[in-house]
Scaffold this motif. Structure first.
Motif, PDB file in Angstrom:
ATOM      1  N   GLU A 102    -176.960 -35.896  -0.920  1.00  0.00           N
ATOM      2  CA  GLU A 102    -175.914 -36.849  -0.544  1.00  0.00           C
ATOM      3  C   GLU A 102    -174.999 -37.166  -1.724  1.00  0.00           C
ATOM      4  O   GLU A 102    -173.796 -37.294  -1.579  1.00  0.00           O
ATOM      5  N   ALA A 103    -175.579 -37.305  -2.897  1.00  0.00           N
ATOM      6  CA  ALA A 103    -174.776 -37.519  -4.103  1.00  0.00           C
ATOM      7  C   ALA A 103    -175.314 -36.580  -5.177  1.00  0.00           C
ATOM      8  O   ALA A 103    -176.525 -36.454  -5.336  1.00  0.00           O
ATOM      9  N   ARG A 108    -176.424 -35.633  -8.621  1.00  0.00           N
ATOM     10  CA  ARG A 108    -176.891 -36.344  -9.811  1.00  0.00           C
ATOM     11  C   ARG A 108    -177.335 -35.326 -10.846  1.00  0.00           C
ATOM     12  O   ARG A 108    -177.907 -34.294 -10.497  1.00  0.00           O
ATOM     13  N   ARG A 110    -186.823 -48.415 -16.906  1.00  0.00           N
ATOM     14  CA  ARG A 110    -185.522 -49.000 -16.520  1.00  0.00           C
ATOM     15  C   ARG A 110    -184.612 -49.101 -17.746  1.00  0.00           C
ATOM     16  O   ARG A 110    -183.406 -48.915 -17.642  1.00  0.00           O
ATOM     17  N   TYR A 132    -173.520 -49.346 -17.163  1.00  0.00           N
ATOM     18  CA  TYR A 132    -174.976 -49.314 -17.272  1.00  0.00           C
ATOM     19  C   TYR A 132    -175.534 -48.349 -16.234  1.00  0.00           C
ATOM     20  O   TYR A 132    -175.170 -48.434 -15.053  1.00  0.00           O
ATOM     21  N   ASP A 188    -178.152 -47.462 -13.843  1.00  0.00           N
ATOM     22  CA  ASP A 188    -179.254 -48.133 -13.164  1.00  0.00           C
ATOM     23  C   ASP A 188    -180.177 -47.086 -12.552  1.00  0.00           C
ATOM     24  O   ASP A 188    -179.770 -46.329 -11.672  1.00  0.00           O
ATOM     25  N   ARG A 200    -182.726 -47.407 -10.637  1.00  0.00           N
ATOM     26  CA  ARG A 200    -183.149 -47.617  -9.254  1.00  0.00           C
ATOM     27  C   ARG A 200    -182.108 -47.045  -8.284  1.00  0.00           C
ATOM     28  O   ARG A 200    -182.456 -46.420  -7.286  1.00  0.00           O
ATOM     29  N   GLU A 201    -180.829 -47.265  -8.585  1.00  0.00           N
ATOM     30  CA  GLU A 201    -179.777 -46.730  -7.710  1.00  0.00           C
ATOM     31  C   GLU A 201    -179.391 -45.307  -8.118  1.00  0.00           C
ATOM     32  O   GLU A 201    -178.724 -44.600  -7.368  1.00  0.00           O
ATOM     33  N   MET A 233    -177.299 -44.471 -10.514  1.00  0.00           N
ATOM     34  CA  MET A 233    -175.859 -44.394 -10.752  1.00  0.00           C
ATOM     35  C   MET A 233    -175.429 -45.442 -11.777  1.00  0.00           C
ATOM     36  O   MET A 233    -176.186 -46.348 -12.109  1.00  0.00           O
ATOM     37  N   PHE A 254    -173.086 -48.545 -13.164  1.00  0.00           N
ATOM     38  CA  PHE A 254    -172.337 -49.730 -12.750  1.00  0.00           C
ATOM     39  C   PHE A 254    -171.415 -50.108 -13.907  1.00  0.00           C
ATOM     40  O   PHE A 254    -171.879 -50.298 -15.041  1.00  0.00           O
ATOM     41  N   ALA A 255    -170.111 -50.206 -13.613  1.00  0.00           N
ATOM     42  CA  ALA A 255    -169.139 -50.508 -14.664  1.00  0.00           C
ATOM     43  C   ALA A 255    -169.451 -51.851 -15.315  1.00  0.00           C
ATOM     44  O   ALA A 255    -169.870 -52.799 -14.631  1.00  0.00           O
ATOM     45  N   SER A 271    -168.235 -55.018 -13.836  1.00  0.00           N
ATOM     46  CA  SER A 271    -168.786 -55.448 -12.552  1.00  0.00           C
ATOM     47  C   SER A 271    -170.172 -56.072 -12.710  1.00  0.00           C
ATOM     48  O   SER A 271    -170.739 -56.568 -11.731  1.00  0.00           O
ATOM     49  N   LEU A 272    -170.713 -56.043 -13.920  1.00  0.00           N
ATOM     50  CA  LEU A 272    -172.075 -56.546 -14.117  1.00  0.00           C
ATOM     51  C   LEU A 272    -172.054 -58.047 -14.409  1.00  0.00           C
ATOM     52  O   LEU A 272    -171.087 -58.569 -14.972  1.00  0.00           O
ATOM     53  N   GLU A 276    -165.850 -33.997   2.315  1.00  0.00           N
ATOM     54  CA  GLU A 276    -166.836 -33.015   2.772  1.00  0.00           C
ATOM     55  C   GLU A 276    -166.603 -32.636   4.228  1.00  0.00           C
ATOM     56  O   GLU A 276    -166.785 -31.492   4.617  1.00  0.00           O
ATOM     57  N   ARG A 309    -169.470 -38.578   3.822  1.00  0.00           N
ATOM     58  CA  ARG A 309    -170.763 -37.961   3.469  1.00  0.00           C
ATOM     59  C   ARG A 309    -171.701 -37.956   4.662  1.00  0.00           C
ATOM     60  O   ARG A 309    -172.415 -36.980   4.912  1.00  0.00           O
ATOM     61  N   GLN A 310    -171.722 -39.068   5.399  1.00  0.00           N
ATOM     62  CA  GLN A 310    -172.690 -39.178   6.487  1.00  0.00           C
ATOM     63  C   GLN A 310    -172.291 -38.339   7.701  1.00  0.00           C
ATOM     64  O   GLN A 310    -173.135 -38.007   8.527  1.00  0.00           O
ATOM     65  N   ARG A 340    -174.227 -35.512   7.743  1.00  0.00           N
ATOM     66  CA  ARG A 340    -175.661 -35.810   7.628  1.00  0.00           C
ATOM     67  C   ARG A 340    -176.085 -36.676   8.829  1.00  0.00           C
ATOM     68  O   ARG A 340    -176.135 -36.191   9.941  1.00  0.00           O
ATOM     69  N   SER A 383    -176.168 -49.841   0.473  1.00  0.00           N
ATOM     70  CA  SER A 383    -176.472 -49.537  -0.926  1.00  0.00           C
ATOM     71  C   SER A 383    -175.382 -48.641  -1.534  1.00  0.00           C
ATOM     72  O   SER A 383    -174.924 -47.706  -0.885  1.00  0.00           O
ATOM     73  N   ARG A 387    -175.664 -46.354  -3.491  1.00  0.00           N
ATOM     74  CA  ARG A 387    -176.104 -44.961  -3.687  1.00  0.00           C
ATOM     75  C   ARG A 387    -175.595 -44.037  -2.576  1.00  0.00           C
ATOM     76  O   ARG A 387    -175.612 -42.827  -2.711  1.00  0.00           O
ATOM     77  N   ASP A 428    -169.777 -50.184  -7.074  1.00  0.00           N
ATOM     78  CA  ASP A 428    -170.192 -51.171  -8.088  1.00  0.00           C
ATOM     79  C   ASP A 428    -170.810 -52.418  -7.444  1.00  0.00           C
ATOM     80  O   ASP A 428    -170.753 -53.507  -8.006  1.00  0.00           O
ATOM     81  N   ARG A 468    -171.893 -58.714  -4.862  1.00  0.00           N
ATOM     82  CA  ARG A 468    -171.400 -59.753  -5.784  1.00  0.00           C
ATOM     83  C   ARG A 468    -170.565 -60.770  -5.019  1.00  0.00           C
ATOM     84  O   ARG A 468    -170.585 -61.955  -5.332  1.00  0.00           O
ATOM     85  N   GLU A 525    -176.272 -57.650  -8.976  1.00  0.00           N
ATOM     86  CA  GLU A 525    -176.733 -56.272  -8.851  1.00  0.00           C
ATOM     87  C   GLU A 525    -176.157 -55.463  -9.994  1.00  0.00           C
ATOM     88  O   GLU A 525    -174.939 -55.482 -10.177  1.00  0.00           O
ATOM     89  N   PRO A 526    -176.957 -54.809 -10.755  1.00  0.00           N
ATOM     90  CA  PRO A 526    -178.410 -54.797 -10.722  1.00  0.00           C
ATOM     91  C   PRO A 526    -178.975 -56.154 -11.159  1.00  0.00           C
ATOM     92  O   PRO A 526    -178.363 -56.815 -11.990  1.00  0.00           O
TER      93      PRO A 526
END
Lengths: 372, 183
Positions: free
Chosen positions: A86-87, A89, A143, A214, A216, A218-219, A221, A223-224, A227-228, B41, B78-79, B82, B147, B149, B155, B160, B166-167
């Motif tokens: 899907e992405a 990496r 992490r 950063y 992350d 867990r994701e 990817m 994060f700018a 935006s954190l 895609e 993308r989906q 899929r 998500s 991802r 972002d 937010r 997040e994170p």
């Protein structure tokens, strides 16, 4: 029979010719067009489009990315089989292979990073007997220390106990950095190439470079930085003055405070996360309101001579601040430079004359270099 | 012993084989280029423009980004090859219908219409093609609030917006096993 042997020989010869020609041809093709060749396979178009809008727009894909024969064959297989994830990496080995390529252009930054604590290797972090005998190894360690490592911590270090001795079991990782360039930078972010300004200029506030981000785990990817979150911390019930420098939002991801533990006054009174809890190093006391980067140089984290930025002369007490009893002068000092207060030394109150000079100093304009 | 005609037939076949291989290689190369779809895609650039106009009327920009700015199109695109594969026809027909409606009303493709015209048309679409509108609305919200991802919620902007960090910031507990187990 002879006919089939000839066909087979021709087929093998064609395959070899295609493979050899393909490998060298692909290398030439990719490097000659600044990635436009890569973009012809639509899986890559998004990423190539992004890098063409980034400061790295004049850099070819293969100047940064490793592209061995096996990698190329893997890409072809994924493309033909239609099994693109899907992405897209980078694998952990791909990320580590990029680091020396960053060095080729960013030599000064690379040297500073290499000399600092953020270049710590997997062996230094995960096979450290002092740490491992005190604290458990867990996946969450990755992490911040090894955010690009793709597996669980048990696939990295063994044994998983407090007795040791500990060994890095992932082949080739022991001497690799746990926090490579990509831990805090994303390379495909939209921005203009950096140029040296015609003249020096000042800005109203600290600017966050668009590449600052950063990663992350867990994701999977970046994060700018802008935006954190920058948390609001408390000293007891008092809100601490927080510097809003967006660059330090990356620092907070790992040097993070904790939600107050149960059975503490902070939890009982719902005061919010406390300064200096967990791994937090938010300045407090005489340094309250400063950004991490007021004292720490970005890549090396070096603070040498940083005091002089704000303390060009003696302190209010007439002592050279660098020689005061703090962890700056001596790491064993009980006065942590992040949280040192006047009352740490003047426990019976600040003397009158010195109080007056502090009041006078505080009355100076905000842009005064001695104000901090 | 092979006859002369047999050998000629064999040579001819070998040439055909080599020629076919070369042609096959060229076809693969040309096919790769012909299959390129810009940055998408599944969607074409035209379909993406129409879909962006619809999504941005469902989640318009204010102090936070609009649906397309937050990557919702990337998510849906993308989906569509899929998990949303079953909706490919609905998207193709629905986007075509939306553009046809726009051309009938304004003489413009939906992507080229003004924001007021886009709002008017998407409101009309909601009544005239409710099933398609509901499908896009659902997918837009999934992309905007899901998500990051998966391509949308760039972002983690919508999280937010809702006040979620997040994170999340997670500091370590400072314990020493030698002095007893952590609580």
């Amino acid at each position: 029979m002879n006919r089939y042997v000839k066909f087979a020989a021709i087929a093998v010869a064609l395959a070899v010719a295609l493979a050899v020609g393909g490998v060298f041809g692909a290398s030439w093709y990719y490097t000659s067009q600044h990635g436009q060749g890569c973009a012809n396979c639509h899986e890559m178009a998004d990423y190539v489009g992004a890098v063409h809008a980034s400061p790295h727009r004049n850099v070819g894909c293969m100047d940064c990315h490793e592209a061995s024969l096996s990698t190329k064959l893997r890409h072809i297989r994924v493309h033909l089989m239609g099994t693109k994830p899907e992405a897209i990496r980078l694998r952990d080995v791909d990320v580590l292979a990029m680091v020396p390529n960053c060095q080729k252009c960013h030599q000064k930054d690379y040297a500073a990073w290499s000399a600092g604590p953020h270049s710590a290797t997997y062996s230094q972090i995960f096979a450290d007997p002092v740490h491992n005998s005190k604290r458990r190894l867990m996946d969450d360690c990755l992490r911040c220390h090894g955010m690009h490592f793709s597996g669980p911590v048990r696939d990295l270090v063994q044994p998983q106990n407090a007795q040791g001795p500990w060994h890095i079991i992932r082949l080739g990782f022991a001497d690799q950095p746990t926090m490579p360039c990509q831990a805090c930078h994303q390379m495909h972010e939209k921005d203009e190439p950096q140029t040296k300004p015609a003249k020096r200029f000042s800005v109203a506030g600290p600017a966050a470079d668009s590449s600052l981000a950063y990663f992350d785990r867990r994701e999977g990817m970046h994060f700018a930085a802008v935006s954190l979150p920058i948390p609001q911390l408390y000293e007891g019930s008092r809100p601490v003055k927080m510097n809003q420098d967006a660059r330090q939002s990356i620092c907070y991801q790992c040097h993070a405070p904790r939600t107050p533990d149960t059975d503490t006054p902070a939890a009982e009174h719902h005061w919010g996360p406390q300064v200096a809890s967990g791994d937090d190093r938010t300045p407090m006391g005489v340094h309250e309101g400063l950004s991490c980067l007021s004292c720490h140089i970005g890549h090396s984290q070096n603070t040498t001579a940083s005091c002089k930025t704000c303390h060009p002369e003696m302190s209010h007490c007439g002592i050279d601040v660098e020689k005061m009893d703090t962890t700056y002068a001596n790491p064993q000092s009980k006065h942590n430079i992040h949280w040192v207060k006047c009352t740490d030394c003047h426990q019976h109150g600040i003397p009158k004359m010195k109080s007056a000079s502090i009041a006078q100093a505080n009355a100076q304009p905000l842009d005064s270099p001695t104000n901090n | 012993m092979k006859s002369e005609s047999d050998e000629r037939a064999e040579q001819l076949t070998r040439r055909q084989f080599v020629a076919a291989s070369a042609l096959g290689g060229m076809a693969v190369a040309v096919g790769c280029r012909a299959g390129a779809r810009g940055n998408w895609e599944y969607l074409t650039d035209g379909q993406a423009g129409t879909l962006a106009a619809i999504c941005d009327q469902i989640v318009p920009a204010d102090q936070f980004p609009s649906a397309s700015q937050a990557g919702v199109l990337t998510f849906i695109d993308r989906q569509l090859i899929r998990h949303f594969r079953g909706h490919q026809d609905a998207y193709r027909d629905g986007l075509e219908q939306a553009n046809a409606m726009s051309r009938n009303r304004f003489g413009l493709d939906l992507a080229d219409a003004s924001e007021e015209q886009q709002l008017e048309l998407v409101s009309a679409l909601e009544h005239e093609s409710n099933a398609f509108f509901e499908l896009v609305r659902t997918h837009t919200l999934e992309g905007y609030y899901g998500s990051p991802r998966h391509g949308g919620n760039r972002d983690a902007v919508s999280w937010r917006m809702l006040g979620l960090e997040e994170p999340p910031l997670l500091g370590r507990a400072q314990y020493d096993l030698r002095k007893g187990s952590p609580s």
